[in-house]
Design a protein around this motif. Structure first.
Motif, PDB file in Angstrom:
ATOM      1  N   GLU A  91      36.764  54.372  30.311  1.00 35.61           N
ATOM      2  CA  GLU A  91      38.163  54.408  29.889  1.00 35.61           C
ATOM      3  C   GLU A  91      38.541  53.040  29.337  1.00 35.61           C
ATOM      4  OE1 GLU A  91      42.599  54.701  31.934  1.00 35.61           O
ATOM      5  OE2 GLU A  91      40.822  55.012  33.158  1.00 35.61           O
ATOM      6  N   VAL A  92      39.120  53.009  28.147  1.00 34.21           N
ATOM      7  CA  VAL A  92      39.653  51.767  27.599  1.00 34.21           C
ATOM      8  C   VAL A  92      41.049  51.604  28.189  1.00 34.21           C
ATOM      9  CG1 VAL A  92      40.352  50.524  25.529  1.00 34.21           C
ATOM     10  CG2 VAL A  92      38.317  51.987  25.481  1.00 34.21           C
ATOM     11  N   VAL A  93      41.208  50.603  29.055  1.00 33.73           N
ATOM     12  CA  VAL A  93      42.488  50.371  29.714  1.00 33.73           C
ATOM     13  C   VAL A  93      43.439  49.663  28.768  1.00 33.73           C
ATOM     14  CG1 VAL A  93      43.623  49.257  31.680  1.00 33.73           C
ATOM     15  CG2 VAL A  93      41.361  50.286  31.971  1.00 33.73           C
ATOM     16  N   VAL A  94      42.957  48.610  28.146  1.00 32.77           N
ATOM     17  CA  VAL A  94      43.752  47.872  27.162  1.00 32.77           C
ATOM     18  C   VAL A  94      42.781  47.167  26.229  1.00 32.77           C
ATOM     19  CG1 VAL A  94      43.990  45.772  28.552  1.00 32.77           C
ATOM     20  CG2 VAL A  94      45.683  46.264  26.830  1.00 32.77           C
ATOM     21  N   ALA A  95      43.132  47.091  24.971  1.00 31.05           N
ATOM     22  CA  ALA A  95      42.288  46.393  24.005  1.00 31.05           C
ATOM     23  C   ALA A  95      43.170  45.813  22.909  1.00 31.05           C
ATOM     24  CB  ALA A  95      41.263  47.344  23.393  1.00 31.05           C
ATOM     25  N   HIS A  96      42.911  44.570  22.575  1.00 27.86           N
ATOM     26  CA  HIS A  96      43.589  43.911  21.469  1.00 27.86           C
ATOM     27  C   HIS A  96      42.654  42.861  20.909  1.00 27.86           C
ATOM     28  CE1 HIS A  96      44.538  40.799  24.451  1.00 27.86           C
ATOM     29  NE2 HIS A  96      44.999  41.772  25.204  1.00 27.86           N
ATOM     30  N   SER A  97      43.120  42.038  19.998  1.00 29.81           N
ATOM     31  CA  SER A  97      42.232  41.117  19.297  1.00 29.81           C
ATOM     32  C   SER A  97      41.627  40.039  20.188  1.00 29.81           C
ATOM     33  CB  SER A  97      42.980  40.453  18.138  1.00 29.81           C
ATOM     34  OG  SER A  97      44.058  39.682  18.633  1.00 29.81           O
ATOM     35  N   GLU A  98      42.212  39.777  21.367  1.00 29.48           N
ATOM     36  CA  GLU A  98      41.701  38.729  22.246  1.00 29.48           C
ATOM     37  C   GLU A  98      40.847  39.252  23.400  1.00 29.48           C
ATOM     38  OE1 GLU A  98      44.943  36.350  23.595  1.00 29.48           O
ATOM     39  OE2 GLU A  98      45.420  35.637  21.588  1.00 29.48           O
ATOM     40  N   ARG A  99      41.101  40.475  23.848  1.00 27.16           N
ATOM     41  CA  ARG A  99      40.429  40.970  25.046  1.00 27.16           C
ATOM     42  C   ARG A  99      40.407  42.487  25.067  1.00 27.16           C
ATOM     43  NH1 ARG A  99      41.944  39.427  31.216  1.00 27.16           N
ATOM     44  NH2 ARG A  99      40.555  37.726  30.731  1.00 27.16           N
ATOM     45  N   ALA A 100      39.373  43.017  25.724  1.00 23.87           N
ATOM     46  CA  ALA A 100      39.313  44.453  26.002  1.00 23.87           C
ATOM     47  C   ALA A 100      39.017  44.616  27.489  1.00 23.87           C
ATOM     48  CB  ALA A 100      38.222  45.125  25.183  1.00 23.87           C
ATOM     49  N   THR A 101      39.700  45.552  28.122  1.00 25.65           N
ATOM     50  CA  THR A 101      39.442  45.868  29.525  1.00 25.65           C
ATOM     51  C   THR A 101      39.025  47.323  29.596  1.00 25.65           C
ATOM     52  OG1 THR A 101      41.074  44.249  30.266  1.00 25.65           O
ATOM     53  CG2 THR A 101      40.394  45.927  31.857  1.00 25.65           C
ATOM     54  N   VAL A 111      34.818  50.152  38.663  1.00 22.78           N
ATOM     55  CA  VAL A 111      34.601  48.798  38.156  1.00 22.78           C
ATOM     56  C   VAL A 111      35.389  48.600  36.868  1.00 22.78           C
ATOM     57  CG1 VAL A 111      32.873  47.173  37.272  1.00 22.78           C
ATOM     58  CG2 VAL A 111      32.297  48.682  39.173  1.00 22.78           C
ATOM     59  N   PHE A 112      36.066  47.455  36.773  1.00 24.21           N
ATOM     60  CA  PHE A 112      36.743  47.060  35.549  1.00 24.21           C
ATOM     61  C   PHE A 112      35.919  45.968  34.892  1.00 24.21           C
ATOM     62  CE2 PHE A 112      40.190  48.910  37.944  1.00 24.21           C
ATOM     63  CZ  PHE A 112      40.935  49.557  36.979  1.00 24.21           C
ATOM     64  N   LEU A 113      35.706  46.091  33.596  1.00 24.08           N
ATOM     65  CA  LEU A 113      35.004  45.073  32.824  1.00 24.08           C
ATOM     66  C   LEU A 113      36.000  44.449  31.858  1.00 24.08           C
ATOM     67  CD1 LEU A 113      31.718  46.977  31.942  1.00 24.08           C
ATOM     68  CD2 LEU A 113      32.114  45.392  33.830  1.00 24.08           C
ATOM     69  N   LYS A 114      36.197  43.149  32.006  1.00 24.04           N
ATOM     70  CA  LYS A 114      37.099  42.422  31.119  1.00 24.04           C
ATOM     71  C   LYS A 114      36.236  41.631  30.155  1.00 24.04           C
ATOM     72  CE  LYS A 114      40.995  42.272  34.176  1.00 24.04           C
ATOM     73  NZ  LYS A 114      42.215  41.525  34.399  1.00 24.04           N
ATOM     74  N   THR A 150      48.118  54.256  42.567  1.00 20.89           N
ATOM     75  CA  THR A 150      48.603  53.583  41.378  1.00 20.89           C
ATOM     76  C   THR A 150      50.113  53.435  41.466  1.00 20.89           C
ATOM     77  OG1 THR A 150      46.810  54.548  40.086  1.00 20.89           O
ATOM     78  CG2 THR A 150      48.691  53.710  38.862  1.00 20.89           C
ATOM     79  N   LEU A 151      50.607  52.223  41.252  1.00 21.04           N
ATOM     80  CA  LEU A 151      52.045  51.989  41.346  1.00 21.04           C
ATOM     81  C   LEU A 151      52.768  52.271  40.043  1.00 21.04           C
ATOM     82  CD1 LEU A 151      51.986  48.651  43.378  1.00 21.04           C
ATOM     83  CD2 LEU A 151      52.354  50.977  44.220  1.00 21.04           C
ATOM     84  N   GLY A 152      52.061  52.232  38.938  1.00 20.19           N
ATOM     85  CA  GLY A 152      52.686  52.490  37.653  1.00 20.19           C
ATOM     86  C   GLY A 152      51.633  52.494  36.564  1.00 20.19           C
ATOM     87  N   THR A 153      52.043  52.906  35.382  1.00 19.27           N
ATOM     88  CA  THR A 153      51.149  52.903  34.244  1.00 19.27           C
ATOM     89  C   THR A 153      51.817  52.194  33.087  1.00 19.27           C
ATOM     90  OG1 THR A 153      51.944  55.067  33.542  1.00 19.27           O
ATOM     91  CG2 THR A 153      49.956  55.036  34.898  1.00 19.27           C
ATOM     92  N   LEU A 154      51.020  51.530  32.279  1.00 16.33           N
ATOM     93  CA  LEU A 154      51.518  50.822  31.122  1.00 16.33           C
ATOM     94  C   LEU A 154      52.206  51.813  30.191  1.00 16.33           C
ATOM     95  CD1 LEU A 154      51.587  48.062  29.719  1.00 16.33           C
ATOM     96  CD2 LEU A 154      49.451  48.676  28.600  1.00 16.33           C
ATOM     97  N   GLY A 155      53.440  51.526  29.851  1.00 18.28           N
ATOM     98  CA  GLY A 155      54.201  52.395  28.965  1.00 18.28           C
ATOM     99  C   GLY A 155      54.891  53.544  29.700  1.00 18.28           C
ATOM    100  N   GLY A 156      54.645  53.661  31.003  1.00 15.76           N
ATOM    101  CA  GLY A 156      55.262  54.726  31.793  1.00 15.76           C
ATOM    102  C   GLY A 156      56.637  54.330  32.268  1.00 15.76           C
ATOM    103  N   PRO A 157      57.321  55.208  32.976  1.00 16.97           N
ATOM    104  CA  PRO A 157      58.653  54.907  33.487  1.00 16.97           C
ATOM    105  C   PRO A 157      58.607  53.743  34.483  1.00 16.97           C
ATOM    106  CG  PRO A 157      57.862  56.987  34.363  1.00 16.97           C
ATOM    107  CD  PRO A 157      56.864  56.526  33.368  1.00 16.97           C
ATOM    108  N   GLY A 158      59.615  52.913  34.445  1.00 13.11           N
ATOM    109  CA  GLY A 158      59.678  51.724  35.323  1.00 13.11           C
ATOM    110  C   GLY A 158      60.386  51.979  36.608  1.00 13.11           C
TER     111      GLY A 158
END
Length: 76
Positions: free
Chosen positions: A7-17, A23-26, A68-76
């Protein structure tokens, strides 16, 4: 062999998680940023993920147990 989902958790020009099972790979081209993150996690007075290994340009950390306490882009 069991199939494992990547699963791609987050990816941008500086980092991908990526998450692979528990296991999380940063992946980060800036080794200083990876080293600083691993150091800060070791010093934090709160539960932090276990650093499994760090081999440039990748930091591997274990997932923390619990809900999980929350998700990126989900309700706060």
């Amino acid at each position: 062999m069991d199939e494992v989902e990547v699963e791609v958790v987050v990816a941008h020009s500086e980092r991908a998680t990526l998450r692979i099972g528990d296991v999380f790979l940063k992946v980060d081209a800036d080794q200083a940023r990876i080293d600083a993150e691993a150091e800060v996690m070791a010093l934090a007075p709160v539960p932090t993920p276990e650093v499994l290994w760090c081999r440039p340009p990748v930091l591997a950390i274990a997932a923390l147990p619990g809900a999980t306490l929350g998700t990126l882009g989900g309700p706060g």
